[in-house]
Write a protein that holds these residues in place. Structure first.
Motif, PDB file in Angstrom:
ATOM      1  N   ALA A  77      -5.227 -12.856  -2.527  1.00  0.00           N
ATOM      2  CA  ALA A  77      -4.496 -13.823  -3.357  1.00  0.00           C
ATOM      3  C   ALA A  77      -3.122 -13.319  -3.788  1.00  0.00           C
ATOM      4  N   LYS A  78      -3.023 -11.996  -4.098  1.00  0.00           N
ATOM      5  CA  LYS A  78      -1.799 -11.505  -4.749  1.00  0.00           C
ATOM      6  C   LYS A  78      -1.170 -10.283  -4.095  1.00  0.00           C
ATOM      7  N   ARG A  79      -1.843  -9.690  -3.114  1.00  0.00           N
ATOM      8  CA  ARG A  79      -1.383  -8.445  -2.473  1.00  0.00           C
ATOM      9  C   ARG A  79      -1.258  -7.309  -3.491  1.00  0.00           C
ATOM     10  N   LYS A  80      -2.149  -7.306  -4.462  1.00  0.00           N
ATOM     11  CA  LYS A  80      -2.191  -6.202  -5.432  1.00  0.00           C
ATOM     12  C   LYS A  80      -3.581  -6.138  -6.028  1.00  0.00           C
ATOM     13  N   ILE A  81      -3.898  -4.979  -6.606  1.00  0.00           N
ATOM     14  CA  ILE A  81      -5.166  -4.832  -7.321  1.00  0.00           C
ATOM     15  C   ILE A  81      -4.883  -4.222  -8.693  1.00  0.00           C
ATOM     16  N   LEU A  82      -5.866  -4.358  -9.586  1.00  0.00           N
ATOM     17  CA  LEU A  82      -5.773  -3.800 -10.938  1.00  0.00           C
ATOM     18  C   LEU A  82      -4.503  -4.266 -11.655  1.00  0.00           C
ATOM     19  N   GLU A  83      -4.196  -5.529 -11.476  1.00  0.00           N
ATOM     20  CA  GLU A  83      -2.955  -6.096 -12.023  1.00  0.00           C
ATOM     21  C   GLU A  83      -2.872  -5.887 -13.532  1.00  0.00           C
ATOM     22  N   GLY A  84      -1.699  -5.395 -13.973  1.00  0.00           N
ATOM     23  CA  GLY A  84      -1.451  -5.190 -15.391  1.00  0.00           C
ATOM     24  C   GLY A  84      -2.047  -3.909 -15.950  1.00  0.00           C
ATOM     25  N   LYS A  85      -2.767  -3.162 -15.116  1.00  0.00           N
ATOM     26  CA  LYS A  85      -3.348  -1.903 -15.581  1.00  0.00           C
ATOM     27  C   LYS A  85      -2.445  -0.744 -15.178  1.00  0.00           C
ATOM     28  N   GLU A  86      -2.695   0.391 -15.788  1.00  0.00           N
ATOM     29  CA  GLU A  86      -1.882   1.580 -15.535  1.00  0.00           C
ATOM     30  C   GLU A  86      -1.920   1.996 -14.056  1.00  0.00           C
ATOM     31  N   ASN A  87      -3.073   1.798 -13.422  1.00  0.00           N
ATOM     32  CA  ASN A  87      -3.232   2.204 -12.022  1.00  0.00           C
ATOM     33  C   ASN A  87      -3.074   1.033 -11.041  1.00  0.00           C
ATOM     34  N   GLU A  88      -2.303  -0.001 -11.447  1.00  0.00           N
ATOM     35  CA  GLU A  88      -2.028  -1.143 -10.561  1.00  0.00           C
ATOM     36  C   GLU A  88      -1.459  -0.660  -9.231  1.00  0.00           C
ATOM     37  N   VAL A  89      -1.902  -1.275  -8.138  1.00  0.00           N
ATOM     38  CA  VAL A  89      -1.375  -0.948  -6.806  1.00  0.00           C
ATOM     39  C   VAL A  89      -0.884  -2.239  -6.168  1.00  0.00           C
ATOM     40  N   THR A  90       0.385  -2.245  -5.756  1.00  0.00           N
ATOM     41  CA  THR A  90       0.965  -3.389  -5.054  1.00  0.00           C
ATOM     42  C   THR A  90       1.136  -3.022  -3.592  1.00  0.00           C
ATOM     43  N   TRP A  91       0.779  -3.929  -2.705  1.00  0.00           N
ATOM     44  CA  TRP A  91       0.898  -3.683  -1.267  1.00  0.00           C
ATOM     45  C   TRP A  91       2.373  -3.680  -0.862  1.00  0.00           C
ATOM     46  N   PRO A  92       2.815  -2.676  -0.120  1.00  0.00           N
ATOM     47  CA  PRO A  92       4.201  -2.691   0.355  1.00  0.00           C
ATOM     48  C   PRO A  92       4.409  -3.840   1.346  1.00  0.00           C
ATOM     49  N   GLU A  93       5.642  -4.318   1.413  1.00  0.00           N
ATOM     50  CA  GLU A  93       5.958  -5.369   2.397  1.00  0.00           C
ATOM     51  C   GLU A  93       5.892  -4.783   3.799  1.00  0.00           C
ATOM     52  N   TRP A  94       5.434  -5.580   4.744  1.00  0.00           N
ATOM     53  CA  TRP A  94       5.457  -5.161   6.142  1.00  0.00           C
ATOM     54  C   TRP A  94       6.891  -5.208   6.631  1.00  0.00           C
ATOM     55  N   GLU A  95       7.304  -4.200   7.369  1.00  0.00           N
ATOM     56  CA  GLU A  95       8.674  -4.179   7.897  1.00  0.00           C
ATOM     57  C   GLU A  95       8.855  -5.303   8.887  1.00  0.00           C
ATOM     58  N   GLU A  96       9.941  -6.048   8.698  1.00  0.00           N
ATOM     59  CA  GLU A  96      10.210  -7.163   9.601  1.00  0.00           C
ATOM     60  C   GLU A  96      10.379  -6.642  11.022  1.00  0.00           C
ATOM     61  N   GLY A  97       9.699  -7.261  11.947  1.00  0.00           N
ATOM     62  CA  GLY A  97       9.802  -6.832  13.340  1.00  0.00           C
ATOM     63  C   GLY A  97       8.826  -5.730  13.713  1.00  0.00           C
ATOM     64  N   SER A  98       8.108  -5.169  12.708  1.00  0.00           N
ATOM     65  CA  SER A  98       7.173  -4.075  13.026  1.00  0.00           C
ATOM     66  C   SER A  98       5.815  -4.605  13.504  1.00  0.00           C
ATOM     67  N   LEU A  99       5.544  -5.875  13.249  1.00  0.00           N
ATOM     68  CA  LEU A  99       4.257  -6.454  13.626  1.00  0.00           C
ATOM     69  C   LEU A  99       4.411  -7.370  14.838  1.00  0.00           C
ATOM     70  N   ARG A 100       3.546  -7.181  15.816  1.00  0.00           N
ATOM     71  CA  ARG A 100       3.546  -8.098  16.967  1.00  0.00           C
ATOM     72  C   ARG A 100       2.972  -9.451  16.568  1.00  0.00           C
ATOM     73  N   HIS A 101       2.091  -9.438  15.557  1.00  0.00           N
ATOM     74  CA  HIS A 101       1.411 -10.671  15.138  1.00  0.00           C
ATOM     75  C   HIS A 101       1.490 -10.813  13.619  1.00  0.00           C
ATOM     76  N   PRO A 102       2.691 -11.137  13.089  1.00  0.00           N
ATOM     77  CA  PRO A 102       2.846 -11.234  11.633  1.00  0.00           C
ATOM     78  C   PRO A 102       1.897 -12.243  10.991  1.00  0.00           C
ATOM     79  N   GLU A 103       1.412 -13.208  11.774  1.00  0.00           N
ATOM     80  CA  GLU A 103       0.478 -14.203  11.221  1.00  0.00           C
ATOM     81  C   GLU A 103      -0.846 -13.554  10.786  1.00  0.00           C
ATOM     82  N   LEU A 104      -1.102 -12.345  11.270  1.00  0.00           N
ATOM     83  CA  LEU A 104      -2.327 -11.638  10.887  1.00  0.00           C
ATOM     84  C   LEU A 104      -2.115 -10.668   9.718  1.00  0.00           C
TER      85      LEU A 104
END
Length: 197
Positions: A77-104
């Protein structure tokens, strides 16, 4: 200074690749069923969440399984876990052009959380979020594995695809029972996902 040393996280890349390949294949199996069962199929997030629930380490009982499930839905839903907590982790963006199948990319995102939980389940020292940094650095292996399974890039995977379709229907007492159960599960997951957004 010793107490500041963090335990090393060791990730076996061939195992990570094979697990990712199995995940990609199963997502394709469920997604193909989804397209047959629904006039308007669900986004790829929904079959992926169903598959990850099946692939979570069986030793994660009760409360841990529930925590794992919530974190998988959060990533979807949000590309992150533990939102608002001290140990929140946000997923880095995928580098444009690095994925053969960005739809996945949603599949890749959710897979990283699944792998973190499965690695955490094999030891008692570290929580799953501690595995995410090393997994992000192995993201290429995860992507390659998922692509191999999802796009059935070799004959073995194509054969396994047919076997999985057959096994799923047989395991539910026949095709009609399986279809009914799957439709309910996918609809329920979509509802959960929408409530998290």
């Amino acid at each position: 200074m010793e107490e500041n040393k963090r335990p090393m996280v060791d990730i076996d890349q061939p195992t990570l690749y094979n697990m990712s390949s199995a995940l990609g294949l199963m997502v394709r199996v469920i997604e193909d069923w989804d397209k047959e069962l629904f006039e308007l199929p669900h986004s790829v997030h929904v079959p992926t969440l169903l598959v990850t629930a099946l692939l979570l380490d069986k030793s994660l009982g009760g409360g841990l399984f529930q925590a794992a499930w919530i974190s998988l839905v959060e990533v979807a839903a949000k590309r992150k876990i533990l939102e608002g907590k001290e140990n929140e982790v946000t997923w880095p963006e995928w580098e444009e052009g690095s994925l053969r199948h960005p739809e996945l990319s949603p599949v890749y995102d959710i897979a990283l959380m699944l792998h973190a939980w499965n690695l955490a389940a094999k030891q008692d020292e570290l929580p799953p979020e501690m595995f995410l940094g090393p997994l992000f650095s192995c993201a290429g292996t995860v992507v390659e594995g998922i692509d191999r399974g999802y796009f059935m890039e070799d004959e073995n995977v194509k054969k396994t695809y047919q076997e999985q379709r057959h096994m799923l229907t047989e395991g539910h007492g026949g095709e009609e029972e399986f279809k009914k159960s799957l439709m309910n599960q996918l609809a329920s997951i979509e509802q959960t996902l929408n409530s998290m957004k």
